[in-house]
Motif scaffolding. Structure first.
Motif, PDB file in Angstrom:
ATOM      1  N   ILE A 142      -6.271 -22.127 -54.092  1.00 32.95           N
ATOM      2  CA  ILE A 142      -7.303 -21.850 -55.101  1.00 32.95           C
ATOM      3  C   ILE A 142      -8.693 -22.205 -54.566  1.00 32.95           C
ATOM      4  N   ARG A 143      -8.785 -23.298 -53.805  1.00 34.87           N
ATOM      5  CA  ARG A 143     -10.084 -23.656 -53.213  1.00 34.87           C
ATOM      6  C   ARG A 143     -10.525 -22.615 -52.180  1.00 34.87           C
ATOM      7  N   LYS A 144      -9.552 -22.062 -51.454  1.00 32.61           N
ATOM      8  CA  LYS A 144      -9.873 -20.986 -50.514  1.00 32.61           C
ATOM      9  C   LYS A 144     -10.341 -19.749 -51.281  1.00 32.61           C
ATOM     10  N   MET A 145      -9.682 -19.476 -52.415  1.00 30.58           N
ATOM     11  CA  MET A 145     -10.115 -18.361 -53.263  1.00 30.58           C
ATOM     12  C   MET A 145     -11.541 -18.576 -53.759  1.00 30.58           C
ATOM     13  N   ARG A 146     -11.862 -19.820 -54.117  1.00 36.74           N
ATOM     14  CA  ARG A 146     -13.215 -20.144 -54.595  1.00 36.74           C
ATOM     15  C   ARG A 146     -14.260 -19.786 -53.533  1.00 36.74           C
ATOM     16  N   ASP A 147     -13.990 -20.165 -52.283  1.00 30.32           N
ATOM     17  CA  ASP A 147     -14.939 -19.872 -51.204  1.00 30.32           C
ATOM     18  C   ASP A 147     -15.105 -18.366 -51.002  1.00 30.32           C
ATOM     19  N   GLU A 148     -14.015 -17.620 -51.129  1.00 26.80           N
ATOM     20  CA  GLU A 148     -14.085 -16.168 -50.956  1.00 26.80           C
ATOM     21  C   GLU A 148     -14.835 -15.516 -52.109  1.00 26.80           C
ATOM     22  N   GLU A 155     -17.630 -22.195 -60.122  1.00 22.72           N
ATOM     23  CA  GLU A 155     -17.616 -23.589 -60.566  1.00 22.72           C
ATOM     24  C   GLU A 155     -16.282 -23.945 -61.222  1.00 22.72           C
ATOM     25  N   ALA A 156     -15.714 -22.998 -61.960  1.00 21.60           N
ATOM     26  CA  ALA A 156     -14.449 -23.252 -62.657  1.00 21.60           C
ATOM     27  C   ALA A 156     -13.292 -23.452 -61.689  1.00 21.60           C
ATOM     28  N   MET A 157     -13.345 -22.783 -60.533  1.00 23.12           N
ATOM     29  CA  MET A 157     -12.218 -22.827 -59.597  1.00 23.12           C
ATOM     30  C   MET A 157     -11.945 -24.227 -59.087  1.00 23.12           C
ATOM     31  N   ASP A 158     -12.979 -25.076 -58.990  1.00 25.74           N
ATOM     32  CA  ASP A 158     -12.770 -26.470 -58.567  1.00 25.74           C
ATOM     33  C   ASP A 158     -11.870 -27.193 -59.546  1.00 25.74           C
ATOM     34  N   SER A 159     -12.172 -27.077 -60.826  1.00 32.28           N
ATOM     35  CA  SER A 159     -11.362 -27.724 -61.848  1.00 32.28           C
ATOM     36  C   SER A 159      -9.969 -27.114 -61.924  1.00 32.28           C
ATOM     37  N   VAL A 160      -9.881 -25.803 -61.729  1.00 33.32           N
ATOM     38  CA  VAL A 160      -8.585 -25.127 -61.755  1.00 33.32           C
ATOM     39  C   VAL A 160      -7.705 -25.632 -60.623  1.00 33.32           C
TER      40      VAL A 160
END
Length: 405
Positions: free
Chosen positions: A309-315, A291-296
């Protein structure tokens, strides 16, 4: 589905249980609801009327990011001192010098008094309080540690504004060189060189090639100055509008800016510092990593890093470790990846990311200072060569005339 009624600001006057007069402002959908809310608070309403609009468009300066940063610190200080939330809003709002900021704070206070959570009240003003800010406040309210989270938010906003200020400082010097060089050149070309050209009309000999070139450039400036200035102004306006409206164009600008000499290195370090600071703050607040990665991603300040970063969130959502995702992007230095890996193994990711943020913020500070020291003599050198070249071109015929005599 019925559309929710729009809330307005109301000004009220009344008396409390002790018979003392009280007055203030409250956000509500009707004056009847304001009166009912006041009665529940033990206040007998005497007069309630809608506050004239515009709420934030009246007097005062536009609300800046610095205003929000200062507001965050003031609220954190008030609440950590034991002052209740609504009273903190009242004190901070009434004491603010900017009329628009005061109206914003009192509007939020009215929302909270009406029964809304602070996070929901802030979310109604996305222009000033982004998703990250609201998410941190929501986490603080849910965990019952709002005063602690407000302090973290205040520190975060101060750090982010400091890094933004350093970036602006880094970009100011090259911009100043270009603008100053153009202004000086334009003044010489339009007003000074034509005087020399008139003097050389009766020279009676061939002018040096350098002098002829400068005079021709001056004639072009004099004849088409409106096209030159209009073209530059139009180009600047067009680029600004295109950047606002086109995500693809912004991506190109962000990608190119990261590869610029000197400045690109500063932008990379500043982006990594923002990434580390934002993720550290959200992780320390107990916000889940995915959830934090979206804001980051939104706070990264660069589309290239935001996309990564959004790609990292999905992974990460599929079970992959943060440090592995970071390494696969190819955008983070090995030192940063190793610090995150140590943090994951020791269970102290927030502390490690805070250390990374501190390191890169200091790196940006040092790089900007070094760039400033380099640019100051460079400005003088550029202007000296430019003005000196024009002066020499104009005096070459005079020197030639002296040799003939």
């Amino acid at each position: 589905m019925a559309q929710a009624a729009k809330a307005d600001m109301f000004v009220y006057e009344g008396t409390d249980k002790r018979g003392q007069k009280v007055k203030g402002e409250m956000s509500s959908t009707s004056d009847a609801l304001v009166k009912a809310t006041l009665r529940r608070q033990g206040i007998t309403p005497v007069r309630v009327k809608k506050k004239p609009k515009p709420l934030f468009g009246g007097g005062g300066k536009a609300i800046s990011a610095k205003d929000i940063s200062v507001f965050s610190r003031q609220m954190a200080t008030m609440m950590s001192s034991g002052v209740p939330l609504v009273q903190s809003f009242e004190i901070v709002g009434r004491g603010h010098e900017n009329a628009r900021m005061q109206a914003l704070i009192l509007n939020i206070k009215g929302e909270v008094e009406a029964g809304n959570t602070l996070a929901d009240s802030l979310a109604k003003h996305p222009l000033y309080f982004d998703e990250l800010y609201v998410a941190l406040v929501r986490a603080g309210e849910a965990a019952g540690i709002l005063e602690t989270l407000l302090d973290k938010i205040a520190t975060y906003k101060e750090k982010v504004e400091a890094i933004k200020g350093k970036i602006k400082k880094a970009l100011f010097y090259p911009t100043a060189v270009l603008v100053m060089a153009f202004v000086v050149t334009a003044v010489l070309m339009i007003f000074v060189i034509p005087q020399f050209a008139a003097l050389f009309q009766d020279f009676g000999a061939d002018l040096p090639a350098m002098t002829v070139m400068v005079i021709n450039m001056s004639n072009f400036f004099v004849d088409y100055w409106y096209l030159i200035f209009g073209g530059l102004g139009g180009a600047f306006y067009g680029i600004s509008e295109l950047k606002k409206r086109s995500a693809a164009f912004r991506a190109i600008i962000d990608r190119v800016s990261l590869k610029l000499p000197v400045i690109g290195d500063i932008l990379v370090k500043a982006t990594i510092a923002r990434f580390a600071r934002t993720l550290s703050t959200m992780f320390a607040a107990g916000v889940p990593l995915v959830e934090a990665m979206d804001s980051v991603a939104g706070a990264a300040g660069n589309i290239v890093y935001g996309t990564a970063i959004r790609k990292m969130r999905d992974e990460i959502a599929t079970g992959q470790q943060l440090q592995v995702s970071m390494r696969e992007t190819g955008l983070f230095p090995n030192m940063v990846v190793q610090m995150v890996a140590i943090g994951e193994e020791s269970g102290s990711i927030d502390a490690m990311l805070a250390k990374v943020a501190d390191f890169y913020e200091q790196e940006v500070d040092d790089a900007v200072d070094a760039m400033a020291s380099l640019m100051e003599p460079l400005i003088m050198a550029v202007l000296g060569v430019l003005i000196g070249g024009l002066v020499i071109a104009m005096y070459l015929p005079i020197f030639k005339m002296g040799q003939v005599v």
